[in-house]
Design a protein around this motif. Sequence first.
Motif, PDB file in Angstrom:
ATOM      1  N   GLU A  76       0.928  -0.938  -0.228  1.00 14.03           N
ATOM      2  CA  GLU A  76      -0.278   0.051  -0.147  1.00 14.03           C
ATOM      3  C   GLU A  76       1.213   1.438  -0.561  1.00 14.03           C
ATOM      4  O   GLU A  76       0.477   2.552  -0.142  1.00 14.03           O
ATOM      5  CB  GLU A  76      -0.715   0.080   1.082  1.00 14.03           C
ATOM      6  CG  GLU A  76      -1.908  -0.750   1.015  1.00 14.03           C
ATOM      7  CD  GLU A  76      -3.115  -0.849   0.105  1.00 14.03           C
ATOM      8  OE1 GLU A  76      -2.956   0.185  -1.251  1.00 14.03           O
ATOM      9  OE2 GLU A  76      -3.625  -2.057  -0.270  1.00 14.03           O
ATOM     10  N   TYR A  77       1.809   1.163   0.515  1.00 13.39           N
ATOM     11  CA  TYR A  77       2.786   1.971   0.155  1.00 13.39           C
ATOM     12  C   TYR A  77       3.078   2.115  -1.283  1.00 13.39           C
ATOM     13  O   TYR A  77       3.867   3.105  -1.644  1.00 13.39           O
ATOM     14  CB  TYR A  77       4.659   2.605   1.214  1.00 13.39           C
ATOM     15  CG  TYR A  77       4.239   2.407   2.470  1.00 13.39           C
ATOM     16  CD1 TYR A  77       3.576   3.652   3.207  1.00 13.39           C
ATOM     17  CD2 TYR A  77       3.500   1.310   3.454  1.00 13.39           C
ATOM     18  CE1 TYR A  77       2.933   3.573   4.216  1.00 13.39           C
ATOM     19  CE2 TYR A  77       3.032   1.499   4.902  1.00 13.39           C
ATOM     20  CZ  TYR A  77       2.977   2.445   5.076  1.00 13.39           C
ATOM     21  OH  TYR A  77       1.981   2.311   6.683  1.00 13.39           O
ATOM     22  N   LEU A  78       3.956   1.113  -1.883  1.00 14.53           N
ATOM     23  CA  LEU A  78       4.427   0.889  -3.001  1.00 14.53           C
ATOM     24  C   LEU A  78       3.809   1.082  -3.459  1.00 14.53           C
ATOM     25  O   LEU A  78       4.762   2.168  -5.535  1.00 14.53           O
ATOM     26  CB  LEU A  78       5.645  -0.704  -2.557  1.00 14.53           C
ATOM     27  CG  LEU A  78       6.147  -1.188  -2.233  1.00 14.53           C
ATOM     28  CD1 LEU A  78       6.339  -2.776  -2.723  1.00 14.53           C
ATOM     29  CD2 LEU A  78       7.261  -0.237  -2.323  1.00 14.53           C
ATOM     30  N   LEU A  79       2.440   1.111  -4.183  1.00 17.16           N
ATOM     31  CA  LEU A  79       1.731   1.634  -4.940  1.00 17.16           C
ATOM     32  C   LEU A  79       1.347   2.241  -5.567  1.00 17.16           C
ATOM     33  O   LEU A  79       1.602   2.764  -6.866  1.00 17.16           O
ATOM     34  CB  LEU A  79       0.030   0.769  -5.116  1.00 17.16           C
ATOM     35  CG  LEU A  79       0.273  -1.036  -4.939  1.00 17.16           C
ATOM     36  CD1 LEU A  79      -1.138  -1.651  -4.192  1.00 17.16           C
ATOM     37  CD2 LEU A  79       0.197  -1.334  -6.186  1.00 17.16           C
ATOM     38  N   PRO A  80       1.062   3.678  -4.501  1.00 14.20           N
ATOM     39  CA  PRO A  80       0.994   5.234  -4.878  1.00 14.20           C
ATOM     40  C   PRO A  80       2.810   5.613  -5.514  1.00 14.20           C
ATOM     41  O   PRO A  80       2.396   6.164  -5.986  1.00 14.20           O
ATOM     42  CB  PRO A  80       1.139   5.330  -3.303  1.00 14.20           C
ATOM     43  CG  PRO A  80       0.305   4.711  -2.497  1.00 14.20           C
ATOM     44  CD  PRO A  80       0.775   3.586  -3.268  1.00 14.20           C
ATOM     45  N   ALA A  81       4.007   4.879  -4.986  1.00 15.95           N
ATOM     46  CA  ALA A  81       5.100   5.476  -5.536  1.00 15.95           C
ATOM     47  C   ALA A  81       5.156   4.527  -6.787  1.00 15.95           C
ATOM     48  O   ALA A  81       5.415   5.349  -7.790  1.00 15.95           O
ATOM     49  CB  ALA A  81       6.209   4.528  -4.881  1.00 15.95           C
ATOM     50  N   ALA A  82       4.202   3.791  -7.265  1.00 18.07           N
ATOM     51  CA  ALA A  82       4.360   2.769  -8.913  1.00 18.07           C
ATOM     52  C   ALA A  82       3.744   3.950  -9.680  1.00 18.07           C
ATOM     53  O   ALA A  82       4.102   3.971 -10.670  1.00 18.07           O
ATOM     54  CB  ALA A  82       3.367   1.232  -8.674  1.00 18.07           C
ATOM     55  N   SER A 128      -4.630  -2.529  -5.100  1.00 18.47           N
ATOM     56  CA  SER A 128      -4.691  -1.452  -3.151  1.00 18.47           C
ATOM     57  C   SER A 128      -6.431  -1.648  -3.291  1.00 18.47           C
ATOM     58  O   SER A 128      -6.832  -1.928  -3.350  1.00 18.47           O
ATOM     59  CB  SER A 128      -4.656   0.226  -3.985  1.00 18.47           C
ATOM     60  OG  SER A 128      -4.925   0.622  -2.559  1.00 18.47           O
ATOM     61  N   HIS A 129      -5.895  -1.862  -1.635  1.00 20.38           N
ATOM     62  CA  HIS A 129      -7.911  -1.917  -0.771  1.00 20.38           C
ATOM     63  C   HIS A 129      -7.408  -0.794  -0.130  1.00 20.38           C
ATOM     64  O   HIS A 129      -8.427  -0.732   0.197  1.00 20.38           O
ATOM     65  CB  HIS A 129      -7.743  -3.371   0.154  1.00 20.38           C
ATOM     66  CG  HIS A 129      -7.164  -4.456  -0.115  1.00 20.38           C
ATOM     67  ND1 HIS A 129      -8.452  -4.782  -0.909  1.00 20.38           N
ATOM     68  CD2 HIS A 129      -6.524  -4.579  -1.199  1.00 20.38           C
ATOM     69  CE1 HIS A 129      -8.512  -6.046  -1.280  1.00 20.38           C
ATOM     70  NE2 HIS A 129      -7.217  -6.379  -1.356  1.00 20.38           N
ATOM     71  N   ILE A 130      -7.421   0.656  -0.705  1.00 23.06           N
ATOM     72  CA  ILE A 130      -7.584   1.649  -0.423  1.00 23.06           C
ATOM     73  C   ILE A 130      -7.735   2.539  -1.401  1.00 23.06           C
ATOM     74  O   ILE A 130      -7.710   3.058  -2.346  1.00 23.06           O
ATOM     75  CB  ILE A 130      -6.101   2.821  -0.132  1.00 23.06           C
ATOM     76  CG1 ILE A 130      -5.372   1.970   0.960  1.00 23.06           C
ATOM     77  CG2 ILE A 130      -5.992   4.078  -0.264  1.00 23.06           C
ATOM     78  CD1 ILE A 130      -3.403   2.338   1.411  1.00 23.06           C
ATOM     79  N   LYS A 131      -9.158   3.237  -1.093  1.00 28.00           N
ATOM     80  CA  LYS A 131      -9.850   3.430  -2.595  1.00 28.00           C
ATOM     81  C   LYS A 131      -9.582   4.357  -3.813  1.00 28.00           C
ATOM     82  O   LYS A 131      -9.454   4.370  -4.855  1.00 28.00           O
ATOM     83  CB  LYS A 131     -11.350   4.119  -1.940  1.00 28.00           C
ATOM     84  CG  LYS A 131     -12.438   3.113  -2.148  1.00 28.00           C
ATOM     85  CD  LYS A 131     -14.215   3.565  -1.380  1.00 28.00           C
ATOM     86  CE  LYS A 131     -14.721   2.268  -1.483  1.00 28.00           C
ATOM     87  NZ  LYS A 131     -16.537   3.203  -1.535  1.00 28.00           N
ATOM     88  N   ALA A 132      -8.708   5.433  -2.502  1.00 22.80           N
ATOM     89  CA  ALA A 132      -8.596   6.650  -3.060  1.00 22.80           C
ATOM     90  C   ALA A 132      -7.034   5.968  -4.159  1.00 22.80           C
ATOM     91  O   ALA A 132      -6.595   6.513  -5.441  1.00 22.80           O
ATOM     92  CB  ALA A 132      -7.574   7.601  -2.284  1.00 22.80           C
ATOM     93  N   THR A 133      -6.110   5.230  -3.844  1.00 29.46           N
ATOM     94  CA  THR A 133      -5.282   5.140  -4.991  1.00 29.46           C
ATOM     95  C   THR A 133      -5.769   4.269  -5.691  1.00 29.46           C
ATOM     96  O   THR A 133      -5.135   4.144  -7.265  1.00 29.46           O
ATOM     97  CB  THR A 133      -4.134   3.352  -3.997  1.00 29.46           C
ATOM     98  OG1 THR A 133      -3.195   4.359  -2.877  1.00 29.46           O
ATOM     99  CG2 THR A 133      -3.488   2.907  -4.387  1.00 29.46           C
TER     100      THR A 133
END
Length: 405
Positions: A141-147, A206-211
């Motif tokens: 969940e930290y790497l996916l926004p970086a991606a 990602s299970h974070i809606k915004a991401t």
Amino acid sequence: MAYRKDLKDSYSPLLFLASLGAGGAMVSMYMFLMFMVPHKGRPLAIYDDWLAAFSTGHVAYKIMIPIVLLGILVFAYIHVRTLIWNIVEYRKFRASVAYDGFVKSNNGIQLMAIPLTLAMTMNGGFIAGATFVPGLWSLSEYLLPAALVGFGIIGYFALKIFSNFMVNALVHGHFDCERNNSLAQMLSVFSLAMVGVGFSAAAAMSHIKATSAVGYIGASFFFAAVIIFGTIKLVLGFRSMMSNGVNQETTPTLWIVIPILTVLGIGLFRMTKGLEHNFGAHVEPASLFALLTSLMAIQAVFGLIGYAIMKKVGYFERFVSGPDKSPGSLALICPGIAAVVMANFFINWGLVGTEVVGKFSIAYFILYLPVIWLQIKTYLVMFKLLSKLLLEDKDAHIAGAASAS
């Protein structure tokens, strides 16, 4: 043997396809882990999953997993090695006197091979990290926004190259439609699709809606561009071929629709999963079966047409088995890899998902026989072309460096 050096004017950005093909080969090896190793609760198989499967002592896992891991490592090395070589040689080519004329010609679209390969590096790097780095998935969940940021940068680079080419062509009218007698211009569409599928990973995983939403929106934008410009360039290419005959050296581009559809299909699949996981949508297995079957049918049509034409003009005898060298021959690698990847999705999500075929049944493994044959065949062609085009040979010269028209 060492890699060739100081190509300068004889360099072609199409040589980035060597790195792209190796990255795709790495992904195709990972498909065995993805679909044959249990990974309940996760969208992909990670280090812990294959280690647990290997530890069960089942002979099939004892044989398969080491082969797959070795394959991923080998192809990852080739991908990175050829990527670095291409970057070095491209910088020298850009400083040469031939570069300005190259950019203003039809061949300028070859520059789209650069963001295409870099997007593959991002996608392949994520797979390699999940496969070999213990505990990396816990940081997803930290790497996916970086991606997303990384794909955003690559996407900007791709759009800049593409828009410069299209604006110059539309404003100054320098595009030579007579010499556009292939599907070489579809390389730009392939590049945009690869960026789009990168965005779709965050939408699905990602299970974070915004991401997930940002990934979905980014993928939608690039896939929209793929559909619009893919249609335009497909029509223009076939119009020129029907009028002037196919450019024999660039006949492998007839197969470029195959990897585009694979990337598009995976991206759409991921986007539906993102809607399912985060926004309450429900996706029926029958819908996935219909999508994958339709895409594979189109791939089969282009595969048959392309093969018939390449056999007719003697392409394989000339540029694969024969002495002639062309960077465009590297375009043969991605269609084979893409067909293998799509077949994995079709068998597992299309047929197994709809209970047409049982998982690990006799029919299941029979279906995999032609897939594995194609996979091995593609790897052999890739190694032959890498040796032919990239390794040092003092008596050889790459003919037709500006082969995409």
